[in-house]
Design a protein around this motif. Structure first.
Motif, PDB file in Angstrom:
ATOM      1  N   PRO A 262       0.833  -1.214   0.000  1.00  0.00           N
ATOM      2  CA  PRO A 262       0.000   0.000   0.000  1.00  0.00           C
ATOM      3  C   PRO A 262       0.866   1.262   0.000  1.00  0.00           C
ATOM      4  CG  PRO A 262      -0.755  -1.570   1.668  1.00  0.00           C
ATOM      5  CD  PRO A 262       0.566  -2.067   1.176  1.00  0.00           C
ATOM      6  N   SER A 263       0.484   2.237  -0.808  1.00  0.00           N
ATOM      7  CA  SER A 263       1.211   3.515  -0.813  1.00  0.00           C
ATOM      8  C   SER A 263       0.482   4.566   0.022  1.00  0.00           C
ATOM      9  CB  SER A 263       1.355   4.027  -2.251  1.00  0.00           C
ATOM     10  OG  SER A 263       0.076   4.268  -2.820  1.00  0.00           O
ATOM     11  N   GLY A 264      -0.727   4.250   0.455  1.00  0.00           N
ATOM     12  CA  GLY A 264      -1.504   5.202   1.251  1.00  0.00           C
ATOM     13  C   GLY A 264      -1.938   4.585   2.564  1.00  0.00           C
ATOM     14  N   THR A 265      -2.868   5.277   3.214  1.00  0.00           N
ATOM     15  CA  THR A 265      -3.354   4.818   4.515  1.00  0.00           C
ATOM     16  C   THR A 265      -4.326   3.648   4.312  1.00  0.00           C
ATOM     17  OG1 THR A 265      -3.171   7.086   5.314  1.00  0.00           O
ATOM     18  CG2 THR A 265      -4.471   5.574   6.648  1.00  0.00           C
TER      19      THR A 265
ATOM     20  N   TYR B  10      -7.353   1.493   5.840  1.00  0.00           N
ATOM     21  CA  TYR B  10      -8.437   1.529   6.816  1.00  0.00           C
ATOM     22  C   TYR B  10      -9.139   0.184   6.850  1.00  0.00           C
ATOM     23  CZ  TYR B  10      -7.841   6.605   6.616  1.00  0.00           C
ATOM     24  OH  TYR B  10      -7.313   7.865   6.684  1.00  0.00           O
TER      25      TYR B  10
ATOM     26  N   ARG C  70     -15.847  12.068  -4.934  1.00  0.00           N
ATOM     27  CA  ARG C  70     -15.852  10.933  -4.005  1.00  0.00           C
ATOM     28  C   ARG C  70     -15.368   9.666  -4.691  1.00  0.00           C
ATOM     29  NH1 ARG C  70     -15.897  13.382   0.724  1.00  0.00           N
ATOM     30  NH2 ARG C  70     -17.701  14.685   1.074  1.00  0.00           N
TER      31      ARG C  70
ATOM     32  N   GLU D 193     -18.743  10.128   3.267  1.00  0.00           N
ATOM     33  CA  GLU D 193     -19.544  11.177   3.904  1.00  0.00           C
ATOM     34  C   GLU D 193     -18.714  11.954   4.926  1.00  0.00           C
ATOM     35  OE1 GLU D 193     -21.557  13.064   7.029  1.00  0.00           O
ATOM     36  OE2 GLU D 193     -20.817  11.037   7.377  1.00  0.00           O
ATOM     37  N   PHE D 194     -17.742  11.303   5.574  1.00  0.00           N
ATOM     38  CA  PHE D 194     -17.012  12.024   6.623  1.00  0.00           C
ATOM     39  C   PHE D 194     -15.516  12.145   6.426  1.00  0.00           C
ATOM     40  CE2 PHE D 194     -15.312   8.398   8.982  1.00  0.00           C
ATOM     41  CZ  PHE D 194     -16.231   7.376   8.773  1.00  0.00           C
ATOM     42  N   MET D 195     -14.930  11.443   5.473  1.00  0.00           N
ATOM     43  CA  MET D 195     -13.488  11.625   5.229  1.00  0.00           C
ATOM     44  C   MET D 195     -13.158  11.231   3.804  1.00  0.00           C
ATOM     45  SD  MET D 195     -11.957   8.401   7.372  1.00  0.00           S
ATOM     46  CE  MET D 195     -11.066   7.380   6.173  1.00  0.00           C
ATOM     47  N   ILE D 196     -12.085  11.833   3.311  1.00  0.00           N
ATOM     48  CA  ILE D 196     -11.669  11.551   1.949  1.00  0.00           C
ATOM     49  C   ILE D 196     -10.821  10.282   1.934  1.00  0.00           C
ATOM     50  CG2 ILE D 196      -9.489  12.823   1.999  1.00  0.00           C
ATOM     51  CD1 ILE D 196     -10.307  13.968  -0.777  1.00  0.00           C
TER      52      ILE D 196
ATOM     53  N   LEU E 238      -7.817   9.059  -0.404  1.00  0.00           N
ATOM     54  CA  LEU E 238      -6.939   9.562  -1.453  1.00  0.00           C
ATOM     55  C   LEU E 238      -6.494   8.424  -2.361  1.00  0.00           C
ATOM     56  CD1 LEU E 238      -4.660  11.913   0.690  1.00  0.00           C
ATOM     57  CD2 LEU E 238      -6.570  12.568  -0.795  1.00  0.00           C
TER      58      LEU E 238
ATOM     59  N   PRO F  41       3.422   5.067   4.065  1.00  0.00           N
ATOM     60  CA  PRO F  41       2.363   5.863   4.693  1.00  0.00           C
ATOM     61  C   PRO F  41       2.757   6.269   6.119  1.00  0.00           C
ATOM     62  CG  PRO F  41       1.450   3.956   3.569  1.00  0.00           C
ATOM     63  CD  PRO F  41       2.933   3.797   3.529  1.00  0.00           C
TER      64      PRO F  41
ATOM     65  N   ALA G 290      -4.393  12.360   5.397  1.00  0.00           N
ATOM     66  CA  ALA G 290      -5.290  13.251   4.646  1.00  0.00           C
ATOM     67  C   ALA G 290      -5.990  14.270   5.540  1.00  0.00           C
ATOM     68  CB  ALA G 290      -6.323  12.435   3.875  1.00  0.00           C
TER      69      ALA G 290
ATOM     70  N   ARG H  19     -14.945   9.097  12.588  1.00  0.00           N
ATOM     71  CA  ARG H  19     -15.848  10.159  12.135  1.00  0.00           C
ATOM     72  C   ARG H  19     -15.699  11.421  13.003  1.00  0.00           C
ATOM     73  NH1 ARG H  19     -22.308  10.304  12.160  1.00  0.00           N
ATOM     74  NH2 ARG H  19     -22.665  11.722  10.420  1.00  0.00           N
TER      75      ARG H  19
ATOM     76  N   ASN I 209     -11.000  11.936  12.369  1.00  0.00           N
ATOM     77  CA  ASN I 209     -10.195  11.795  11.148  1.00  0.00           C
ATOM     78  C   ASN I 209     -10.820  12.540   9.978  1.00  0.00           C
ATOM     79  OD1 ASN I 209      -7.806  10.672   9.993  1.00  0.00           O
ATOM     80  ND2 ASN I 209      -9.095   9.282   8.808  1.00  0.00           N
ATOM     81  N   ARG I 210     -11.433  13.658  10.269  1.00  0.00           N
ATOM     82  CA  ARG I 210     -12.131  14.393   9.216  1.00  0.00           C
ATOM     83  C   ARG I 210     -11.153  15.248   8.412  1.00  0.00           C
ATOM     84  NH1 ARG I 210     -17.589  14.025  10.289  1.00  0.00           N
ATOM     85  NH2 ARG I 210     -17.979  15.612   8.712  1.00  0.00           N
ATOM     86  N   ASP I 211     -11.492  15.462   7.159  1.00  0.00           N
ATOM     87  CA  ASP I 211     -10.675  16.329   6.298  1.00  0.00           C
ATOM     88  C   ASP I 211     -10.588  17.715   6.945  1.00  0.00           C
ATOM     89  OD1 ASP I 211     -11.119  14.108   4.742  1.00  0.00           O
ATOM     90  OD2 ASP I 211     -12.357  15.125   3.252  1.00  0.00           O
TER      91      ASP I 211
END
Lengths: 227, 264
Positions: free
Chosen positions: A11-14, A16, A90, A174-177, A179, B51, B84, B152, B155-157
């Motif tokens: 993985p190059s990103g976070t 979850y 999104r 809805e609550f976080m991007i 990337l 990361p 992010a 929620r 970790n919000r933008d």
């Protein structure tokens, strides 16, 4: 330099993870959801982070974290984010870079109250499949098999998700991007008794699914000591 | 040395503080000084090859634990954030529509400088590259008791301002002897001392590195003291730590669009 690792996807990103996203585990937990300390069923997706120190290429040894005698096996699929489609901010299933087969190991824990840092983020606790599989994969029909020392232990069926992939992406968005390069894991299923397949030192665990190269690890007490 | 990472003249630059200005380190402009007002401030972190791990502490000041009606934890209450969510100094943080309680958290942020595995407390500070200021906003309306504090909430933008400076560890011999404070529109709302941490920086590094290998550029946000209040769109929030810096942030509503303006 280990040449087989040079070609191994990582993985190059976070990354979850998603808790309680299989119908069976959600149903087993339902009677307890109103009780303290939870006091209500979860509304939004319950996520956790798998930190970079957990990333472990397929084929290696996974070392038991300090104090742990066993690890719980967590067969899952990770959705790997691609560049968003033009005009769409999104992530969506059609904009994924692909998906990857993962073993989301954890130290077994029976409380979901506090964030699972010690139980999920110890070194090596994310077994990573060797390659990204390009979309489209028929995710809703996908089955993942877990074998320990060659013996079948579990079949995970992605048709049993509480939030299927598209809905999970939308509800997280809805609550976080997410990337490009970030990974969203769909969740891990439990067995009939609510536990997960357990592996101890010396056990070899194989996760497999049609269209993916298997993810294989052997559990060790320390590096170089498997039993 | 106070280090910054900024966008200026169409590119990203590393810079250091010199006489109230930013001195660029970029070879083409080496030595050139620019004003604080003429740049966009980014989180003061060099890019990393894997990361970034961002650990954060809950309830790490006894008074804040009491404020939130929790007993102080017997071991660190840690959670994780994604990169992010980070933004820089003088940026905007979005307050979602319809929420009732969104508060700042002024925190000492530790930036790791060396790979750390099984590090002991006595030598733990040798593994630190430097310190910066974090504002770890929380939106309490979204709290749920599942892996709490849940992502929620945390970790919000735009909800983790960081900066303005990365201050070299050598310049901060004792990270447990720093005063913290927050002002909202110039009014003092939060005050504390890092010596009131339940688990100090060295203890945290020992604790985490016992099971997870930390790498250069990884972050530990060490928790916040008593005194959090609701913040509304337009509010200017300054989280400040003595000797580290004053991190300015403005709350915006989701509707402000491209017309964002700060009161400052």
């Amino acid at each position: 330099m280990n040449t087989h690792l040079a070609h191994h996807w990582s993985p190059s990103g976070t990354v979850y993870g998603t808790l309680l996203n299989f119908q069976r585990e959600h149903a087993l937990w339902a009677p307890r959801m109103q009780e303290s300390p939870y006091k209500a069923p979860p509304q939004a997706p319950v996520l956790y982070v798998k930190t970079a120190n957990t990333f472990l290429p397929s084929g290696g040894l996974v070392v038991l974290p300090p104090g742990a005698d066993v690890l719980a096996v967590g067969a899952t699929i990770g959705l790997v984010m691609g560049e968003p489609l033009p005009g769409c901010s999104r992530p969506s299933l059609s904009a994924l870079a692909g998906c990857v087969l993962l073993n989301d190991w954890c130290v077994p824990h029976d409380s979901y109250f506090r964030p699972p840092v010690k139980t999920r983020c110890a070194d090596g606790l994310l077994g990573v499949g060797p390659a990204l599989v390009r979309m489209p994969v028929a995710l809703d029909a996908l089955q993942i098999e877990v074998r320990i020392n060659g013996v079948w232990k579990q079949t995970v069926t992605l048709a049993d998700l509480v939030r299927p992939a598209a809905q999970l992406l939308a509800d997280v968005g809805e609550f976080m991007i997410l990337l490009p390069g970030d990974v969203l894991m769909l969740g891990t299923d439990c067995l009939e008794d609510g536990g997960r397949p357990l592996a101890k030192a010396g056990d070899t665990v194989e996760i497999s699914a049609a269209g993916f190269k298997p993810v294989v690890h052997t559990v060790a007490k320390t590096l170089g000591e498997t039993a | 040395m106070k280090r910054a990472r900024i966008a200026w003249a169409g590119a990203v630059h590393n810079a250091v503080e010199k006489d109230g200005q930013l001195e660029l380190l970029t070879p083409a402009f080496a030595g050139r000084r620019v004003n604080f007002d003429d740049v966009v401030w980014l989180p003061p972190l060099a890019p990393v090859s894997r990361p970034r791990t961002i650990l954060a502490l809950g309830l790490n000041y006894a008074d804040h634990a009491k404020e939130l009606e929790f007993k102080p934890p017997v071991e660190p209450l840690a959670f994780l954030k994604g990169e992010a969510s980070l933004i820089g100094h003088r940026a905007f943080t979005v307050r979602p529509d319809g929420v009732k309680f969104m508060h700042y958290e002024c925190e000492l942020a530790v930036v790791m400088g060396r790979e750390a595995k099984n590090v002991k407390k006595a030598t733990a500070l040798d593994f630190v590259a430097g310190y910066t200021v974090a504002n770890d906003y929380a939106i309490r309306d979204y709290l749920e008791n599942w892996y709490r504090p849940n992502l929620r909430v945390k970790n919000r933008d735009t909800c983790t301002p960081l900066g303005p400076w990365l201050v070299d560890a050598a310049d901060i011999p004792d990270p447990q002897a720093l005063a913290l404070k927050t002002t909202v529109n110039g009014q003092l709302t939060q005050q504390g001392q890092t010596n009131d941490m339940i688990f100090d920086v060295a203890t945290l590094i020992e604790y985490f590195s016992a099971f997870m290998t930390l790498m250069p550029g990884d972050l530990i946000l060490t928790g916040t003291p008593d005194g959090v209040v609701d913040c509304l769109p337009g509010d200017v929030v300054v989280t400040e730590i003595d000797g580290i810096g004053a991190l300015l942030n403005t709350i915006a509503s989701a509707q402000m669009g491209s017309g964002l303006t700060s009161r400052n």
